[in-house]
Design a protein around this motif. Structure first.
Motif, PDB file in Angstrom:
ATOM      1  N   VAL A 133       0.849  -1.210   0.000  1.00 21.13           N
ATOM      2  CA  VAL A 133       0.000   0.000   0.000  1.00 21.13           C
ATOM      3  C   VAL A 133       0.879   1.253   0.000  1.00 21.13           C
ATOM      4  N   PHE A 134       1.870   1.292   0.913  1.00 25.95           N
ATOM      5  CA  PHE A 134       2.812   2.421   0.957  1.00 25.95           C
ATOM      6  C   PHE A 134       4.250   1.896   1.027  1.00 25.95           C
ATOM      7  N   PRO A 135       4.768   1.371  -0.107  1.00 29.73           N
ATOM      8  CA  PRO A 135       6.134   0.822  -0.067  1.00 29.73           C
ATOM      9  C   PRO A 135       7.199   1.877   0.250  1.00 29.73           C
ATOM     10  N   ASP A 136       6.841   3.180   0.091  1.00 30.80           N
ATOM     11  CA  ASP A 136       7.814   4.240   0.391  1.00 30.80           C
ATOM     12  C   ASP A 136       7.550   4.904   1.738  1.00 30.80           C
ATOM     13  N   ALA A 137       6.734   4.287   2.581  1.00 36.12           N
ATOM     14  CA  ALA A 137       6.430   4.896   3.893  1.00 36.12           C
ATOM     15  C   ALA A 137       7.737   5.148   4.648  1.00 36.12           C
ATOM     16  N   PRO A 138       7.850   6.325   5.281  1.00 32.73           N
ATOM     17  CA  PRO A 138       9.100   6.624   5.997  1.00 32.73           C
ATOM     18  C   PRO A 138       9.287   5.783   7.264  1.00 32.73           C
ATOM     19  N   VAL A 139       8.193   5.264   7.807  1.00 33.46           N
ATOM     20  CA  VAL A 139       8.289   4.440   9.013  1.00 33.46           C
ATOM     21  C   VAL A 139       7.522   3.139   8.780  1.00 33.46           C
ATOM     22  N   LYS A 140       8.203   2.010   8.994  1.00 29.87           N
ATOM     23  CA  LYS A 140       7.543   0.707   8.845  1.00 29.87           C
ATOM     24  C   LYS A 140       7.830  -0.137  10.074  1.00 29.87           C
ATOM     25  N   LEU A 141       6.758  -0.592  10.694  1.00 33.88           N
ATOM     26  CA  LEU A 141       6.895  -1.434  11.879  1.00 33.88           C
ATOM     27  C   LEU A 141       6.190  -2.752  11.606  1.00 33.88           C
ATOM     28  N   TYR A 142       6.755  -3.822  12.129  1.00 33.08           N
ATOM     29  CA  TYR A 142       6.129  -5.140  11.986  1.00 33.08           C
ATOM     30  C   TYR A 142       6.014  -5.722  13.388  1.00 33.08           C
ATOM     31  N   LEU A 143       4.765  -5.813  13.865  1.00 25.86           N
ATOM     32  CA  LEU A 143       4.532  -6.305  15.225  1.00 25.86           C
ATOM     33  C   LEU A 143       4.192  -7.787  15.201  1.00 25.86           C
ATOM     34  N   THR A 144       4.859  -8.538  16.032  1.00 29.29           N
ATOM     35  CA  THR A 144       4.528  -9.955  16.114  1.00 29.29           C
ATOM     36  C   THR A 144       4.563 -10.398  17.565  1.00 29.29           C
ATOM     37  N   ALA A 145       4.122 -11.622  17.822  1.00 31.66           N
ATOM     38  CA  ALA A 145       4.181 -12.206  19.169  1.00 31.66           C
ATOM     39  C   ALA A 145       4.009 -13.709  19.017  1.00 31.66           C
ATOM     40  N   ALA A 146       4.409 -14.462  20.022  1.00 34.71           N
ATOM     41  CA  ALA A 146       4.291 -15.919  19.964  1.00 34.71           C
ATOM     42  C   ALA A 146       2.817 -16.299  19.766  1.00 34.71           C
ATOM     43  N   PRO A 147       2.545 -17.365  18.979  1.00 34.09           N
ATOM     44  CA  PRO A 147       1.160 -17.726  18.673  1.00 34.09           C
ATOM     45  C   PRO A 147       0.273 -17.899  19.918  1.00 34.09           C
ATOM     46  N   GLY A 148       0.783 -18.550  20.961  1.00 35.88           N
ATOM     47  CA  GLY A 148      -0.014 -18.763  22.174  1.00 35.88           C
ATOM     48  C   GLY A 148      -0.424 -17.447  22.815  1.00 35.88           C
ATOM     49  N   GLU A 149       0.480 -16.501  22.833  1.00 38.67           N
ATOM     50  CA  GLU A 149       0.209 -15.199  23.421  1.00 38.67           C
ATOM     51  C   GLU A 149      -0.804 -14.418  22.568  1.00 38.67           C
ATOM     52  N   ARG A 150      -0.695 -14.569  21.261  1.00 36.61           N
ATOM     53  CA  ARG A 150      -1.644 -13.870  20.393  1.00 36.61           C
ATOM     54  C   ARG A 150      -3.050 -14.426  20.583  1.00 36.61           C
TER      55      ARG A 150
END
Ligand code: DC
Length: 225
Positions: A133-150
């Motif tokens: 959607v915005f490949p040139d976004a100045p800030v990119k974050l990828y949030l993840t967590a262990a499957p059980g916690e999610r």
């Protein structure tokens, strides 16, 4: 063309994207857009109209004329109808993931999402914001967590809405959704090459938002508010 002021937040279901993105937007004075809600609307409307979820012709007609608006208190209106509660039920995530795998749906929603980039800045969350959607976004974050916690976090959220939840079944549903979202041919879930990956498994919400804010401000430039 000036670069849109976008903070892209991607990641799998239950990683805490929505709560953290909303809080980050508030801190930065940006607007907040939850693109998953748009796919959920398409999924819920498709079921309501008894559309088979891989019937591209019918899905194309459904999304072709669909319009979205944000009402009071972040309520989501689709063609003027308030679907906020319907899209938050547990089964809506599954419906969304299925229709989101169809290119005909993504081709219609992505331009609508791009049009939501606001001059004052936007925190946009989803699965493909930093990659497509915005490949040139100045800030990119990828949030993840262990499957059980999610799964645990999703259960807490759904119980708070009054749903009765079988946590083991929920964990299976989330795993299936992760697989579908990551393995689809069109815009699969994955971190952008230049995204900062945050594993939130053992972090409090406050710490996650602090870290997101620190990264966002550093990347947006020290002069930003
Ligand atoms: O973030 P969420 O759980 O509300 O999203 C529901 C589904 O929508 C998710 O399983 C995959 C799909 N989705 C997508 O394919 N692309 C996005 N940008 C956002 C959501």
């Amino acid at each position: 063309m000036t670069q849109p002021l976008v903070v892209a937040v991607d990641g799998p279901a239950g990683a805490g994207k929505s709560t953290a993105s909303r809080a980050l937007a508030r801190r930065l004075g940006f607007s907040h857009v939850d693109t998953g809600a748009m796919y959920r609307v398409v999924g819920v409307l498709a079921r309501e109209r008894a559309i088979v979820l891989d019937d591209d012709e019918a899905l194309g007609l459904l999304v072709g004329g669909l319009s979205f608006a944000i009402g009071e208190g972040e309520r989501l209106l689709a063609d003027g109808r308030d679907l906020t509660d319907a899209i938050r039920r547990a089964d809506a995530g599954e419906l969304a993931s299925r229709v989101a795998a169809r290119p005909v749906v993504r081709t219609r929603l992505v331009p609508l999402q791009r049009a939501l980039a606001a001059p004052a800045g936007v925190v946009m969350e989803g699965r493909d914001i930093g990659t497509v959607v915005f490949p040139d976004a100045p800030v990119k974050l990828y949030l993840t967590a262990a499957p059980g916690e999610r799964a645990r976090r999703r259960a807490v959220e759904l119980r708070a809405r009054g749903e009765t939840i079988d946590e083991a079944a929920l964990a299976r549903d989330i795993a299936a959704r992760d697989r579908r979202d990551s393995e689809r041919a069109h815009s699969p879930l994955r971190p952008a090459a230049d995204a900062v990956v945050l594993d939130t498994t053992t972090l409090t919400l406050e710490t996650v938002v602090d870290e997101m804010e620190r990264i966002a401000r550093a990347r947006l430039g020290a002069s930003r508010p």
